[in-house]
Every structure is written in C-alpha cells, then in structure tokens.
Design a protein around this motif. Sequence first.
Motif, mmCIF file in Angstrom:
data_model
loop_
_atom_site.group_PDB
_atom_site.id
_atom_site.type_symbol
_atom_site.label_atom_id
_atom_site.label_comp_id
_atom_site.label_asym_id
_atom_site.label_seq_id
_atom_site.Cartn_x
_atom_site.Cartn_y
_atom_site.Cartn_z
ATOM 1 N N MET A 1 -22.906 -19.133 27.794
ATOM 2 C CA MET A 1 -21.638 -18.842 27.096
ATOM 3 C C MET A 1 -21.021 -20.161 26.634
ATOM 4 S SD MET A 1 -18.227 -16.845 28.504
ATOM 5 C CE MET A 1 -19.114 -15.301 28.686
ATOM 6 N N SER A 2 -20.561 -20.203 25.379
ATOM 7 C CA SER A 2 -19.960 -21.418 24.852
ATOM 8 C C SER A 2 -18.618 -21.695 25.516
ATOM 9 C CB SER A 2 -19.759 -21.292 23.337
ATOM 10 O OG SER A 2 -18.765 -20.335 23.048
ATOM 11 N N THR A 3 -18.178 -22.954 25.398
ATOM 12 C CA THR A 3 -16.885 -23.330 25.964
ATOM 13 C C THR A 3 -15.762 -22.508 25.332
ATOM 14 O OG1 THR A 3 -17.665 -25.575 26.379
ATOM 15 C CG2 THR A 3 -15.287 -25.222 26.326
ATOM 16 N N ALA A 4 -15.822 -22.320 23.995
ATOM 17 C CA ALA A 4 -14.791 -21.541 23.305
ATOM 18 C C ALA A 4 -14.752 -20.113 23.833
ATOM 19 C CB ALA A 4 -15.038 -21.549 21.805
ATOM 20 N N ALA A 5 -15.929 -19.537 24.031
ATOM 21 C CA ALA A 5 -15.983 -18.161 24.502
ATOM 22 C C ALA A 5 -15.410 -18.034 25.894
ATOM 23 C CB ALA A 5 -17.424 -17.662 24.472
ATOM 24 N N SER A 6 -15.687 -19.008 26.733
ATOM 25 C CA SER A 6 -15.211 -18.926 28.108
ATOM 26 C C SER A 6 -13.703 -19.113 28.200
ATOM 27 C CB SER A 6 -15.923 -19.974 28.976
ATOM 28 O OG SER A 6 -15.590 -21.289 28.551
ATOM 29 N N GLN A 7 -13.114 -19.775 27.196
ATOM 30 C CA GLN A 7 -11.670 -20.025 27.209
ATOM 31 C C GLN A 7 -10.881 -18.966 26.442
ATOM 32 O OE1 GLN A 7 -10.226 -22.393 28.943
ATOM 33 N NE2 GLN A 7 -12.096 -23.419 29.610
ATOM 34 N N ALA A 8 -11.563 -18.134 25.695
ATOM 35 C CA ALA A 8 -10.867 -17.160 24.842
ATOM 36 C C ALA A 8 -10.245 -16.039 25.655
ATOM 37 C CB ALA A 8 -11.846 -16.573 23.823
ATOM 38 N N PHE A 9 -9.179 -15.466 25.117
ATOM 39 C CA PHE A 9 -8.589 -14.268 25.686
ATOM 40 C C PHE A 9 -9.512 -13.087 25.397
ATOM 41 C CE2 PHE A 9 -3.835 -15.681 25.439
ATOM 42 C CZ PHE A 9 -4.134 -16.780 26.236
ATOM 43 N N SER A 10 -9.203 -11.961 26.019
ATOM 44 C CA SER A 10 -9.974 -10.753 25.744
ATOM 45 C C SER A 10 -9.718 -10.297 24.318
ATOM 46 C CB SER A 10 -9.578 -9.643 26.715
ATOM 47 O OG SER A 10 -8.265 -9.179 26.413
ATOM 48 N N THR A 11 -10.596 -9.436 23.811
ATOM 49 C CA THR A 11 -10.431 -8.925 22.452
ATOM 50 C C THR A 11 -9.084 -8.247 22.274
ATOM 51 O OG1 THR A 11 -12.821 -8.597 22.233
ATOM 52 C CG2 THR A 11 -11.404 -7.383 20.713
ATOM 53 N N ALA A 12 -8.677 -7.424 23.222
ATOM 54 C CA ALA A 12 -7.400 -6.713 23.119
ATOM 55 C C ALA A 12 -6.231 -7.695 23.087
ATOM 56 C CB ALA A 12 -7.238 -5.747 24.287
ATOM 57 N N GLU A 13 -6.325 -8.732 23.901
ATOM 58 C CA GLU A 13 -5.242 -9.721 23.926
ATOM 59 C C GLU A 13 -5.170 -10.476 22.611
ATOM 60 O OE1 GLU A 13 -5.162 -10.808 28.698
ATOM 61 O OE2 GLU A 13 -6.671 -11.728 27.394
ATOM 62 N N ARG A 14 -6.320 -10.840 22.074
ATOM 63 C CA ARG A 14 -6.322 -11.554 20.794
ATOM 64 C C ARG A 14 -5.821 -10.661 19.665
ATOM 65 N NH1 ARG A 14 -11.882 -13.026 19.669
ATOM 66 N NH2 ARG A 14 -12.523 -11.757 21.432
ATOM 67 N N GLU A 15 -6.211 -9.412 19.687
ATOM 68 C CA GLU A 15 -5.721 -8.487 18.668
ATOM 69 C C GLU A 15 -4.206 -8.352 18.728
ATOM 70 O OE1 GLU A 15 -7.971 -4.970 19.475
ATOM 71 O OE2 GLU A 15 -9.552 -5.489 18.042
ATOM 72 N N ALA A 16 -3.654 -8.385 19.939
ATOM 73 C CA ALA A 16 -2.201 -8.291 20.094
ATOM 74 C C ALA A 16 -1.518 -9.514 19.487
ATOM 75 C CB ALA A 16 -1.839 -8.153 21.564
ATOM 76 N N VAL A 17 -2.125 -10.694 19.666
ATOM 77 C CA VAL A 17 -1.550 -11.918 19.100
ATOM 78 C C VAL A 17 -1.528 -11.827 17.573
ATOM 79 C CG1 VAL A 17 -1.884 -14.398 18.778
ATOM 80 C CG2 VAL A 17 -2.162 -13.398 21.046
ATOM 81 N N TYR A 18 -2.647 -11.458 16.975
ATOM 82 C CA TYR A 18 -2.694 -11.350 15.516
ATOM 83 C C TYR A 18 -1.783 -10.237 15.009
ATOM 84 C CZ TYR A 18 -6.580 -14.641 15.352
ATOM 85 O OH TYR A 18 -7.358 -15.768 15.442
ATOM 86 N N ARG A 19 -1.670 -9.165 15.775
ATOM 87 C CA ARG A 19 -0.812 -8.065 15.353
ATOM 88 C C ARG A 19 0.654 -8.505 15.297
ATOM 89 N NH1 ARG A 19 0.750 -2.508 18.658
ATOM 90 N NH2 ARG A 19 2.317 -1.810 17.140
ATOM 91 N N VAL A 20 1.110 -9.204 16.326
ATOM 92 C CA VAL A 20 2.514 -9.603 16.343
ATOM 93 C C VAL A 20 2.802 -10.607 15.236
ATOM 94 C CG1 VAL A 20 2.399 -11.568 17.951
ATOM 95 C CG2 VAL A 20 4.435 -10.131 17.907
ATOM 96 N N ILE A 21 1.825 -11.441 14.904
ATOM 97 C CA ILE A 21 2.011 -12.384 13.801
ATOM 98 C C ILE A 21 2.170 -11.625 12.485
ATOM 99 C CG2 ILE A 21 0.841 -14.138 12.402
ATOM 100 C CD1 ILE A 21 -0.373 -15.199 15.045
ATOM 101 N N HIS A 22 1.314 -10.637 12.252
ATOM 102 C CA HIS A 22 1.332 -9.922 10.976
ATOM 103 C C HIS A 22 2.473 -8.910 10.879
ATOM 104 C CE1 HIS A 22 -2.318 -11.451 9.046
ATOM 105 N NE2 HIS A 22 -2.830 -11.539 10.258
ATOM 106 N N GLU A 23 2.983 -8.433 12.017
ATOM 107 C CA GLU A 23 4.058 -7.438 11.972
ATOM 108 C C GLU A 23 5.447 -8.027 12.189
ATOM 109 O OE1 GLU A 23 3.331 -4.001 14.368
ATOM 110 O OE2 GLU A 23 1.297 -3.714 13.599
ATOM 111 N N ARG A 24 5.522 -9.335 12.400
ATOM 112 C CA ARG A 24 6.835 -9.979 12.493
ATOM 113 C C ARG A 24 7.541 -9.850 11.144
ATOM 114 N NH1 ARG A 24 9.225 -13.602 10.137
ATOM 115 N NH2 ARG A 24 7.311 -13.952 8.922
ATOM 116 N N ARG A 25 8.830 -9.582 11.188
ATOM 117 C CA ARG A 25 9.612 -9.458 9.960
ATOM 118 C C ARG A 25 10.936 -10.204 10.104
ATOM 119 N NH1 ARG A 25 5.437 -8.236 8.327
ATOM 120 N NH2 ARG A 25 4.718 -6.265 7.418
ATOM 121 N N ASP A 26 11.416 -10.708 8.986
ATOM 122 C CA ASP A 26 12.737 -11.331 8.942
ATOM 123 C C ASP A 26 13.740 -10.200 8.744
ATOM 124 O OD1 ASP A 26 14.834 -13.072 8.744
ATOM 125 O OD2 ASP A 26 14.200 -13.993 6.860
#
Length: 236
Positions: A1-26
């Motif tokens: 397993m690569s270093t990046a893979a071992s340090q990454a969050f789970s798929t669900a956690e990463r999806e949550a991060v991208y979701r909050v970025i894209h759904e943030r609104r002013d």
Amino acid sequence: MSTAASQAFSTAEREAVYRVIHERRDMRHFSGGVVPDAVLQRLLGAAHHAPSVGFMQPWRFIRVRDRSLREGIHALVEHERVLTAQALGEREDEFMKLKVQGVLDAAEVLVVALPPGREQHVFGRRTLPEMDLASAACAIQNLWLAARAEGLGMGWVSIFDPLQLAALLQMPEGSQPIAVLCLGPVEAFYEQPMLQAEKWARRAALADMVFEDHWGQSPSSSSIAGENPPPLHPIE
C-alpha cells in the motif's frame, strides 16, 4: 500500500469533504433560531485550526449579540450598499435588487478582524504583507465549511466601511475588520450560488484557470482542468 493510500481517509469521509465544499453557499436568507453554544464552540475551534503564515494566527472574532450594535452594522452595510450601487454605473438598479446581508435575521453575527501589531510578524510577510489577510480568510473558510456540515448557513458580508465598523465595535488602533459573518439556521440552502441564480455572474470554467509552466499555457493533461471532477474511488 502506498504512503498516500495509508494516510487517506475512507471513501465515505472523503466524499463528505468534497460534498461540503461543493454545497457550501454564501447565504443571505436566514430563519432566526439559535446556534447552540456547543456548536458555536466547534465552529470557532475549526476556524482557529486554520493554517496561517508564520503561525501568526491573525484572526479575532467578535460575537455581536447586542441588538443596537447589530442595527448599527446593518445601517453601515446599507449605506455602503447604496454607494456600491452608484459605483456600478449601469448595473446600479440590478445590484439594488440583490439581498446582500442577513445581519438582522441570522441567529449569530460574528465580526472577523485582524489584530494590531501584525507588523511584528515578518516570517512569510516580508514581501507579501497581505498574507495576514490570506491567513484570516483560511479561518473563515474553515468556519464556513464546518457550518455547512452542521446544517447551518453562513454569509460573508464585506460591504461596509472598515473604519466606521471598527469605531462602532470599539476596536483598538491598528486592528481591521475584514468580514461580517451572518450565521444560523436557514430554510434551505441555495441549489447554486445566489449571484449565479440571479444572473449577476457565473462560475468560470476551471479550464480557464489552470496553466502549466507559464501563464496562459494549457496543461499537458486535459483531465487536470476538466469541467467534471473524476469520480471518487477507494484507494487500493
């Protein structure tokens, strides 16, 4: 397993991060209510964990609870709104139809300011002194994303005279207010940025924003500046 893979969050956690970025609104429309103290503490904690140049942590937060002060801030914003509209020329009437603040409606109002004494922080700022402002903006973004994750709306109001706002809040000489944040429950989040929905502006194409090696030179890999982000897959 690569270093990046071992340090990454789970798929669900990463999806949550991208979701909050894209759904943030002013947000500009609020429904009153309250922000529980424990939640507000979490939000401020998220802001306080933002990166800062030279670890200077140039953010200060003033929680405005007094109604008369809120009304004073509202008046400052309304005054500047008129001046901004006049400066826009042919778009004056169009601008005046936009809702630019929720100071009187939001559950919480936070004024973010840069403190005095920032000139002592030279690390990372000798040639770019505005990095104090950039660092404070990172704190605001942290708070914004955390608020969206908590189901709360937030709007960044910057239409005000900073000297007048500083005087209203009895801020020390050398400090500088940079944002009035309206925070609280909302009936619903905008499906798209409000200014885009109002046809004031639209999100630029990512392909027009990404260069390689020299200004204006397109990336050698077209996928880097594609319009649609690649799907998120588990890292093996």
